[in-house]
Scaffold this active site. Structure first.
Site, mmCIF file in Angstrom:
data_model
loop_
_atom_site.group_PDB
_atom_site.id
_atom_site.type_symbol
_atom_site.label_atom_id
_atom_site.label_comp_id
_atom_site.label_asym_id
_atom_site.label_seq_id
_atom_site.Cartn_x
_atom_site.Cartn_y
_atom_site.Cartn_z
ATOM 1 N N ASP A 1 36.201 60.249 81.933
ATOM 2 C CA ASP A 1 35.483 58.894 80.622
ATOM 3 C C ASP A 1 36.282 57.417 81.193
ATOM 4 O O ASP A 1 36.866 57.543 82.412
ATOM 5 C CB ASP A 1 35.836 58.977 79.498
ATOM 6 C CG ASP A 1 35.762 58.294 78.331
ATOM 7 O OD1 ASP A 1 34.668 58.157 77.743
ATOM 8 O OD2 ASP A 1 36.813 57.240 77.671
ATOM 9 N N LYS B 1 36.145 66.195 73.460
ATOM 10 C CA LYS B 1 37.146 65.023 73.706
ATOM 11 C C LYS B 1 38.056 65.089 74.229
ATOM 12 O O LYS B 1 38.595 65.391 73.507
ATOM 13 C CB LYS B 1 36.769 63.699 72.754
ATOM 14 C CG LYS B 1 36.790 62.149 73.857
ATOM 15 C CD LYS B 1 35.457 62.445 74.862
ATOM 16 C CE LYS B 1 35.436 61.016 75.067
ATOM 17 N NZ LYS B 1 34.417 60.057 75.379
HETATM 18 P P1 NDP Z 1 35.851 52.732 83.696
HETATM 19 O O1 NDP Z 1 37.471 53.217 83.510
HETATM 20 O O2 NDP Z 1 35.491 53.008 84.946
HETATM 21 O O3 NDP Z 1 35.964 51.703 83.869
HETATM 22 C C1 NDP Z 1 36.666 51.191 82.545
HETATM 23 C C2 NDP Z 1 36.812 49.366 82.400
HETATM 24 O O4 NDP Z 1 36.650 49.068 81.484
HETATM 25 C C3 NDP Z 1 37.369 48.855 83.207
HETATM 26 O O5 NDP Z 1 37.277 47.386 83.961
HETATM 27 C C4 NDP Z 1 38.836 48.185 82.321
HETATM 28 O O6 NDP Z 1 39.447 47.012 83.211
HETATM 29 C C5 NDP Z 1 37.935 47.921 80.855
HETATM 30 N N1 NDP Z 1 39.481 47.946 80.372
HETATM 31 C C6 NDP Z 1 38.955 49.837 79.802
HETATM 32 N N2 NDP Z 1 40.228 49.666 78.766
HETATM 33 C C7 NDP Z 1 40.207 48.403 78.514
HETATM 34 C C8 NDP Z 1 40.904 47.378 77.987
HETATM 35 N N3 NDP Z 1 42.101 48.333 76.537
HETATM 36 N N4 NDP Z 1 40.742 46.079 77.201
HETATM 37 C C9 NDP Z 1 39.465 45.454 78.711
HETATM 38 N N5 NDP Z 1 39.326 46.125 79.371
HETATM 39 C C10 NDP Z 1 39.416 47.027 79.388
HETATM 40 O O7 NDP Z 1 35.351 53.296 82.680
HETATM 41 P P2 NDP Z 1 33.889 54.086 82.276
HETATM 42 O O8 NDP Z 1 33.381 52.458 82.692
HETATM 43 O O9 NDP Z 1 33.459 55.258 82.692
HETATM 44 O O10 NDP Z 1 34.215 53.521 80.420
HETATM 45 C C11 NDP Z 1 33.846 52.708 80.399
HETATM 46 C C12 NDP Z 1 33.261 53.043 78.402
HETATM 47 O O11 NDP Z 1 31.898 53.354 78.171
HETATM 48 C C13 NDP Z 1 34.343 53.707 77.801
HETATM 49 O O12 NDP Z 1 34.268 53.074 76.454
HETATM 50 C C14 NDP Z 1 33.453 55.140 77.642
HETATM 51 O O13 NDP Z 1 34.269 56.428 76.166
HETATM 52 C C15 NDP Z 1 32.044 54.940 77.706
HETATM 53 N N6 NDP Z 1 31.263 55.709 77.832
HETATM 54 C C16 NDP Z 1 31.377 56.101 79.247
HETATM 55 C C17 NDP Z 1 30.718 56.736 79.612
HETATM 56 C C18 NDP Z 1 30.916 57.661 81.266
HETATM 57 O O14 NDP Z 1 30.017 58.380 81.646
HETATM 58 N N7 NDP Z 1 31.860 57.088 82.434
HETATM 59 C C19 NDP Z 1 29.404 57.835 78.972
HETATM 60 C C20 NDP Z 1 29.918 57.073 77.794
HETATM 61 C C21 NDP Z 1 30.366 56.664 77.244
HETATM 62 P P3 NDP Z 1 41.286 47.584 83.622
HETATM 63 O O15 NDP Z 1 40.603 48.833 84.494
HETATM 64 O O16 NDP Z 1 41.699 46.655 83.992
HETATM 65 O O17 NDP Z 1 41.729 48.433 82.663
HETATM 66 O O1 2IT Z 2 31.467 58.897 76.196
HETATM 67 C C1 2IT Z 2 30.895 60.084 76.963
HETATM 68 O O2 2IT Z 2 29.359 60.180 76.454
HETATM 69 C C2 2IT Z 2 31.672 60.405 78.008
HETATM 70 N N1 2IT Z 2 32.611 59.965 78.517
HETATM 71 C C3 2IT Z 2 30.481 61.577 78.915
HETATM 72 C C4 2IT Z 2 30.751 62.542 78.627
HETATM 73 C C5 2IT Z 2 30.376 63.529 79.557
HETATM 74 O O3 2IT Z 2 30.406 65.239 79.451
HETATM 75 O O4 2IT Z 2 29.544 63.221 80.845
#
Ligand code: NDP
Ligand code: 2IT
Length: 445
Positions: free
Chosen positions: A166, A126
């Site tokens: 992420d 990561k």
């Molecule tokens: P994005 O940046 O696309 O979206 C994140 C969302 O969560 C936004 O709406 C953001 O609001 C909100 N958010 C983030 N941090 C905070 C905080 N500290 N307090 C309140 N709201 C918050 O990220 P993703 O959708 O990609 O990721 C979301 C989650 O999913 C994370 O935990 C990530 O690790 C996990 N994840 C992502 C994967 C991926 O493929 N993208 C795969 C597996 C897991 P704001 O814009 O206002 O900050």
């Molecule tokens: O938390 C996760 O699994 C991710 N942000 C996706 C990682 C990846 O390599 O696609």
């Protein structure tokens, strides 16, 4: 905690001071491992746990860049190459002001087990930065990404370490990172990053994969009790990549999704979320949830209180770590929630998880439920290696079969180790055994 693990955990606290999210992620795994160590003494004899806890390599670097006003900014960059027993390090990059080494290590540690559960050949890693993309222009984001890659390129490669997105890192950022990697190395090495746009060799379904996969897992879980998403009332936190496509898949399966959020507040839309409007506001305009409410009659913005106070059948926390605390769990349980599936990484606090499990609520941990994203990244790597592109249908079918297999593995492992229905134990144990056995096969390395 198991007596074999307690002294190891004491050492974790001692050697990784102040890294509370990392301690939390380790505790969660350790709480599952007692029966595995009892059955398999070779893991303790070979110090597998101690070796797993120590990242193979940690890189911390300066990221200097110039903002639009001509002011020099300095951020900190991270890449933790945690474990490569099963394949090249694989995991996302997070750009968020809260990022420090403890967050990257918790995410990297979880990623090892998640990636093992996919059954695909990927190790765990990561990275990220404390850079805050919010309010920054495209040109600023580009200059930041170029500076970040000016250090990162020497550590990554399709057989070494393959970053992706992420929080705060999506297709735009991956494009800038890829462009700078290509320029520095003079290599069009598509498989070095995943989550690329289609033009750069990205995979169909990667954008949708995490959210879709989370809902697929929850659908399987509901199926064990003769239920499905059809007709269920669903609350999804966040409004980013994972949330958007969790909403899309839940709606496709007949659910009524009534709420989402960002860090400025949450939106209750009793008529059902207008996904086209949400995508326009968030993906195209990079706006805030208030911009959705301004254009949608009947939708209400709440800037105080908790999204978990909204009564629902299924809750999908898809924003960030520790966003679903004990109070949230109590409110959801009181309102009759049937299932909780983590789209985010570690969104539910340990106290809240225990409450759900004691109340008999179906509970899917992130390392199983959100594995669809990284699994589809591994499918992107396969396509890049073959210099091929698969159709949407073909790729989604592979994602469906991976999520089904993860669900069934977690359920069967939980049963085998005496905790039927406990997907947390199932995921931790099955992921651990896969990595531990590979490590033993390779000797002490
Ligand atoms: P994005 O940046 O696309 O979206 C994140 C969302 O969560 C936004 O709406 C953001 O609001 C909100 N958010 C983030 N941090 C905070 C905080 N500290 N307090 C309140 N709201 C918050 O990220 P993703 O959708 O990609 O990721 C979301 C989650 O999913 C994370 O935990 C990530 O690790 C996990 N994840 C992502 C994967 C991926 O493929 N993208 C795969 C597996 C897991 P704001 O814009 O206002 O900050
Ligand atoms: O938390 C996760 O699994 C991710 N942000 C996706 C990682 C990846 O390599 O696609």
């Amino acid at each position: 905690m198991d007596p074999i693990l307690q002294p190891i955990f004491d050492e974790v606290l001692q050697r990784n001071r102040g890294e509370s999210e990392f301690h939390q992620a380790v505790t969660e795994v350790f709480d599952s491992l007692g029966p595995v160590l009892a059955k398999n003494p070779q893991y303790a004899d070979q110090a597998i746990i101690q070796r797993l806890l120590e990242p193979e390599r940690q890189i911390i670097f300066r990221v200097p860049w110039v903002d639009d006003a001509g002011v020099v900014q300095v951020n900190r960059g991270f890449r933790v190459e945690y474990n490569s027993a099963l394949g090249p390090y694989k995991g996302g990059l997070r750009f968020h002001p809260s990022v420090y080494i403890g967050i990257i290590k918790f995410l990297g540690f979880e990623q090892i087990f998640k990636n093992a559960l996919t059954g695909l050949p990927i190790g765990g890693g990561k990275g990220g930065s404390d850079f805050n993309p919010q309010g920054r222009s495209d040109a600023e984001v580009m200059r930041f990404c170029q500076s970040f890659m000016t250090e990162l390129w020497r550590h990554i490669g399709e057989y070494t370490d393959v970053p992706a997105g992420d929080i705060g890192v999506g297709g735009r950022e991956i494009g800038y990172l890829f462009g700078q990697f290509k320029r520095l190395t003079n290599r069009y090495e598509s498989g070095v990053l995943t989550g690329k746009s289609l033009a750069l060799g990205g995979s169909l379904v990667r954008t949708e994969a995490t959210g879709y996969g989370t809902v697929m897992f929850a659908e399987q879980m509901l199926g064990t009790r003769g239920e499905s998403f059809d007709g269920q009332r669903v609350v999804v936190s966040g409004a980013g990549n994972v949330s958007t496509y969790a909403i899309e898949k839940a709606q496709a399966l007949g659910a009524d999704v009534v709420a989402f959020s960002d860090s400025s507040g949450y939106v209750l839309d009793e008529a059902g979320v207008d996904l086209d409007l949400l995508k326009q506001v968030k993906e195209v305009e990079r706006g805030r949830v208030a911009d959705y409410v301004a254009r949608r009659s009947g939708a209400k913005l709440q800037t105080t209180g908790s999204i978990w106070d909204i009564p629902c059948d299924v809750a999908l926390p898809c924003a960030t770590q520790n966003e679903l605390p004990e109070d949230g769990a109590k409110a959801l349980i009181k309102n009759g929630v049937k299932a909780v599936a983590e789209g985010a990484n570690m969104p539910t606090t340990p106290e809240a998880t225990t409450l759900f499990q004691e109340a008999g609520v179906l509970f899917a941990p992130g390392k199983a439920a959100n594995a669809g994203g990284v699994a589809t990244s591994a499918l992107e790597m396969q396509q890049n290696a073959q210099r091929d592109t698969w159709t949407f249908e073909q790729t989604e079918a592979r994602l469906t079969s991976v999520m089904t297999s993860i669900h069934d593995t977690c359920a069967a492992t939980a049963e085998e180790y005496g905790s039927p229905g406990d997907y947390v134990k199932g995921a931790n144990i099955a992921g651990f055994i896969k990595v531990a056995d590979a490590m033993i096969t390779m000797g002490v390395v």
